[in-house]
Design a protein around this motif. Structure first.
Motif, PDB file in Angstrom:
ATOM      1  N   GLY A 125       0.810  -1.211   0.000  1.00  0.00           N
ATOM      2  CA  GLY A 125       0.000   0.000   0.000  1.00  0.00           C
ATOM      3  C   GLY A 125       0.841   1.259   0.000  1.00  0.00           C
ATOM      4  N   ALA A 126       1.962   1.212  -0.704  1.00  0.00           N
ATOM      5  CA  ALA A 126       2.868   2.364  -0.732  1.00  0.00           C
ATOM      6  C   ALA A 126       3.643   2.385  -2.039  1.00  0.00           C
ATOM      7  CB  ALA A 126       3.835   2.294   0.444  1.00  0.00           C
ATOM      8  N   GLU A 127       4.169   3.571  -2.362  1.00  0.00           N
ATOM      9  CA  GLU A 127       5.037   3.725  -3.522  1.00  0.00           C
ATOM     10  C   GLU A 127       6.413   3.156  -3.185  1.00  0.00           C
ATOM     11  OE1 GLU A 127       4.669   5.161  -6.676  1.00  0.00           O
ATOM     12  OE2 GLU A 127       2.514   5.354  -6.293  1.00  0.00           O
ATOM     13  N   MET A 128       6.937   2.352  -4.077  1.00  0.00           N
ATOM     14  CA  MET A 128       8.258   1.759  -3.896  1.00  0.00           C
ATOM     15  C   MET A 128       9.171   2.257  -5.011  1.00  0.00           C
ATOM     16  SD  MET A 128       7.655  -0.094  -1.336  1.00  0.00           S
ATOM     17  CE  MET A 128       7.718  -1.752  -0.801  1.00  0.00           C
ATOM     18  N   VAL A 129      10.424   2.425  -4.690  1.00  0.00           N
ATOM     19  CA  VAL A 129      11.406   2.837  -5.692  1.00  0.00           C
ATOM     20  C   VAL A 129      12.077   1.594  -6.254  1.00  0.00           C
ATOM     21  CG1 VAL A 129      13.292   3.172  -4.048  1.00  0.00           C
ATOM     22  CG2 VAL A 129      13.297   4.418  -6.190  1.00  0.00           C
ATOM     23  N   GLU A 130      12.337   1.633  -7.549  1.00  0.00           N
ATOM     24  CA  GLU A 130      13.023   0.531  -8.215  1.00  0.00           C
ATOM     25  C   GLU A 130      14.065   1.098  -9.156  1.00  0.00           C
ATOM     26  OE1 GLU A 130      10.151  -1.698 -10.418  1.00  0.00           O
ATOM     27  OE2 GLU A 130       9.340  -2.674  -8.650  1.00  0.00           O
ATOM     28  N   LEU A 131      15.072   0.291  -9.435  1.00  0.00           N
ATOM     29  CA  LEU A 131      16.038   0.665 -10.453  1.00  0.00           C
ATOM     30  C   LEU A 131      15.322   0.549 -11.783  1.00  0.00           C
ATOM     31  CD1 LEU A 131      19.016   1.467 -10.809  1.00  0.00           C
ATOM     32  CD2 LEU A 131      19.519  -0.930 -11.191  1.00  0.00           C
ATOM     33  N   GLY A 132      15.334   1.625 -12.554  1.00  0.00           N
ATOM     34  CA  GLY A 132      14.687   1.622 -13.870  1.00  0.00           C
ATOM     35  C   GLY A 132      15.632   1.070 -14.920  1.00  0.00           C
ATOM     36  N   ARG A 133      15.411   1.506 -16.130  1.00  0.00           N
ATOM     37  CA  ARG A 133      16.284   1.029 -17.215  1.00  0.00           C
ATOM     38  C   ARG A 133      17.655   1.687 -17.087  1.00  0.00           C
ATOM     39  NH1 ARG A 133      17.150   3.822 -21.771  1.00  0.00           N
ATOM     40  NH2 ARG A 133      16.251   5.895 -21.903  1.00  0.00           N
ATOM     41  N   ILE A 134      18.636   1.012 -17.620  1.00  0.00           N
ATOM     42  CA  ILE A 134      19.997   1.530 -17.626  1.00  0.00           C
ATOM     43  C   ILE A 134      20.213   2.191 -18.985  1.00  0.00           C
ATOM     44  CG2 ILE A 134      22.442   0.976 -17.358  1.00  0.00           C
ATOM     45  CD1 ILE A 134      20.701   0.372 -14.866  1.00  0.00           C
ATOM     46  N   ALA A 135      20.330   3.519 -18.976  1.00  0.00           N
ATOM     47  CA  ALA A 135      20.504   4.273 -20.214  1.00  0.00           C
ATOM     48  C   ALA A 135      21.990   4.393 -20.538  1.00  0.00           C
ATOM     49  CB  ALA A 135      19.886   5.656 -20.065  1.00  0.00           C
ATOM     50  N   GLU A 136      22.279   4.621 -21.800  1.00  0.00           N
ATOM     51  CA  GLU A 136      23.654   4.865 -22.221  1.00  0.00           C
ATOM     52  C   GLU A 136      23.853   6.361 -22.397  1.00  0.00           C
ATOM     53  OE1 GLU A 136      24.715   2.615 -25.693  1.00  0.00           O
ATOM     54  OE2 GLU A 136      25.196   0.863 -24.472  1.00  0.00           O
ATOM     55  N   ASP A 137      24.979   6.855 -21.930  1.00  0.00           N
ATOM     56  CA  ASP A 137      25.340   8.258 -22.082  1.00  0.00           C
ATOM     57  C   ASP A 137      25.745   8.469 -23.542  1.00  0.00           C
ATOM     58  OD1 ASP A 137      26.445  10.775 -22.043  1.00  0.00           O
ATOM     59  OD2 ASP A 137      27.652  10.434 -20.252  1.00  0.00           O
ATOM     60  N   LYS A 138      25.008   9.300 -24.237  1.00  0.00           N
ATOM     61  CA  LYS A 138      25.258   9.516 -25.671  1.00  0.00           C
ATOM     62  C   LYS A 138      26.271  10.625 -25.956  1.00  0.00           C
ATOM     63  CE  LYS A 138      22.293   6.457 -27.000  1.00  0.00           C
ATOM     64  NZ  LYS A 138      22.720   5.203 -27.573  1.00  0.00           N
ATOM     65  N   SER A 139      26.935  11.116 -24.909  1.00  0.00           N
ATOM     66  CA  SER A 139      27.928  12.167 -25.136  1.00  0.00           C
ATOM     67  C   SER A 139      29.098  11.608 -25.953  1.00  0.00           C
ATOM     68  CB  SER A 139      28.422  12.743 -23.804  1.00  0.00           C
ATOM     69  OG  SER A 139      29.103  11.765 -23.055  1.00  0.00           O
ATOM     70  N   ASP A 140      29.819  12.519 -26.579  1.00  0.00           N
ATOM     71  CA  ASP A 140      30.930  12.135 -27.447  1.00  0.00           C
ATOM     72  C   ASP A 140      32.065  11.490 -26.657  1.00  0.00           C
ATOM     73  OD1 ASP A 140      29.618  13.162 -29.654  1.00  0.00           O
ATOM     74  OD2 ASP A 140      30.543  15.140 -29.435  1.00  0.00           O
ATOM     75  N   PHE A 141      32.771  10.606 -27.346  1.00  0.00           N
ATOM     76  CA  PHE A 141      33.972  10.030 -26.767  1.00  0.00           C
ATOM     77  C   PHE A 141      35.090  11.064 -26.818  1.00  0.00           C
ATOM     78  CE2 PHE A 141      31.904   6.124 -28.558  1.00  0.00           C
ATOM     79  CZ  PHE A 141      31.614   5.532 -27.347  1.00  0.00           C
ATOM     80  N   LYS A 142      36.025  10.946 -25.906  1.00  0.00           N
ATOM     81  CA  LYS A 142      37.213  11.798 -25.930  1.00  0.00           C
ATOM     82  C   LYS A 142      38.250  11.087 -26.791  1.00  0.00           C
ATOM     83  CE  LYS A 142      36.159  13.175 -21.246  1.00  0.00           C
ATOM     84  NZ  LYS A 142      35.798  12.264 -20.207  1.00  0.00           N
ATOM     85  N   THR A 143      39.287  11.818 -27.155  1.00  0.00           N
ATOM     86  CA  THR A 143      40.372  11.195 -27.917  1.00  0.00           C
ATOM     87  C   THR A 143      41.700  11.468 -27.219  1.00  0.00           C
ATOM     88  OG1 THR A 143      40.601  13.136 -29.341  1.00  0.00           O
ATOM     89  CG2 THR A 143      39.203  11.342 -30.143  1.00  0.00           C
ATOM     90  N   ARG A 144      42.618  10.569 -27.451  1.00  0.00           N
ATOM     91  CA  ARG A 144      43.948  10.691 -26.859  1.00  0.00           C
ATOM     92  C   ARG A 144      44.958  10.271 -27.932  1.00  0.00           C
ATOM     93  NH1 ARG A 144      43.864   7.374 -21.808  1.00  0.00           N
ATOM     94  NH2 ARG A 144      43.828   5.640 -23.248  1.00  0.00           N
ATOM     95  N   LEU A 145      46.041  11.004 -28.032  1.00  0.00           N
ATOM     96  CA  LEU A 145      47.077  10.685 -29.012  1.00  0.00           C
ATOM     97  C   LEU A 145      47.916   9.524 -28.496  1.00  0.00           C
ATOM     98  CD1 LEU A 145      48.417  11.406 -31.698  1.00  0.00           C
ATOM     99  CD2 LEU A 145      49.913  12.971 -30.433  1.00  0.00           C
ATOM    100  N   GLU A 146      47.804   8.384 -29.182  1.00  0.00           N
ATOM    101  CA  GLU A 146      48.568   7.167 -28.853  1.00  0.00           C
ATOM    102  C   GLU A 146      48.828   6.411 -30.146  1.00  0.00           C
ATOM    103  OE1 GLU A 146      47.836   4.189 -25.643  1.00  0.00           O
ATOM    104  OE2 GLU A 146      46.600   5.808 -24.819  1.00  0.00           O
ATOM    105  N   PRO A 147      49.783   6.836 -30.924  1.00  0.00           N
ATOM    106  CA  PRO A 147      49.998   6.246 -32.256  1.00  0.00           C
ATOM    107  C   PRO A 147      50.245   4.733 -32.260  1.00  0.00           C
ATOM    108  CG  PRO A 147      51.343   8.218 -31.983  1.00  0.00           C
ATOM    109  CD  PRO A 147      50.723   7.921 -30.658  1.00  0.00           C
ATOM    110  N   GLY A 148      50.821   4.180 -31.222  1.00  0.00           N
ATOM    111  CA  GLY A 148      51.126   2.753 -31.211  1.00  0.00           C
ATOM    112  C   GLY A 148      49.982   1.859 -30.750  1.00  0.00           C
ATOM    113  N   HIS A 149      48.885   2.428 -30.349  1.00  0.00           N
ATOM    114  CA  HIS A 149      47.746   1.657 -29.818  1.00  0.00           C
ATOM    115  C   HIS A 149      47.010   0.955 -30.959  1.00  0.00           C
ATOM    116  CE1 HIS A 149      43.982   0.793 -27.733  1.00  0.00           C
ATOM    117  NE2 HIS A 149      44.614   1.049 -26.605  1.00  0.00           N
ATOM    118  N   PRO A 150      46.571  -0.286 -30.765  1.00  0.00           N
ATOM    119  CA  PRO A 150      45.857  -1.007 -31.830  1.00  0.00           C
ATOM    120  C   PRO A 150      44.548  -0.325 -32.269  1.00  0.00           C
ATOM    121  CG  PRO A 150      46.302  -2.460 -29.951  1.00  0.00           C
ATOM    122  CD  PRO A 150      46.766  -1.104 -29.583  1.00  0.00           C
TER     123      PRO A 150
END
Length: 136
Positions: free
Chosen positions: A59-84
């Motif tokens: 007889g009460a409101e319960m909190v639940e974990l909802g869906r897990i969203a993905e953060d759509k922000s841009d990826f960062k970049t790093r200079l690493e010429p030898g990385h695969p």
């Protein structure tokens, strides 16, 4: 009966915050997980959401974990010429996870978890005192 409701409500909060902490831990663990090649995306930060649902039995409101969203922000970049996963210019895309933000979010989730534990402990003590009074 209201004290029993508070136990169920706090227990739902514990479960939700536990799920939130798991998502945050996954983000922190994958903060440096790049793709294996230039075409593959690195790890994308996940964002936990919450939802409220009415529990008819309690007889009460319960909190639940909802869906897990993905953060759509841009990826960062790093200079690493030898990385695969480096592109033709030597840049590697790295996850959009900021460990400082994740650490602050984790601390907030821990405090919410502790607050729910305190409510459960206080309710338990009040119920025990009630039983003690009734026995006397």
């Amino acid at each position: 009966m209201d004290m029993i409701k508070s136990l169920f409500i706090s227990a739902s909060g514990l479960k939700a915050q536990n799920g939130r902490m798991r998502v945050i831990a996954e983000n922190i663990a994958n903060a440096n997980s790049t793709g294996r090649n230039p075409e593959e995306d690195p790890y994308r930060r996940k964002i936990p959401t919450f939802r409220s649902e009415f529990d008819k039995q309690v007889g009460a409101e319960m909190v639940e974990l909802g869906r897990i969203a993905e953060d759509k922000s841009d990826f960062k970049t790093r200079l690493e010429p030898g990385h695969p996963a480096a592109d033709e210019n030597g840049f590697v895309r790295i996850p959009n996870v900021n460990t400082l933000i994740e650490t602050v979010d984790m601390r907030e989730a821990q405090r919410s978890y502790e607050a729910n534990l305190n409510v459960i402990e206080a309710t338990r003590k009040m119920l025990q005192r009630t039983v003690d009074i009734l026995r006397a």
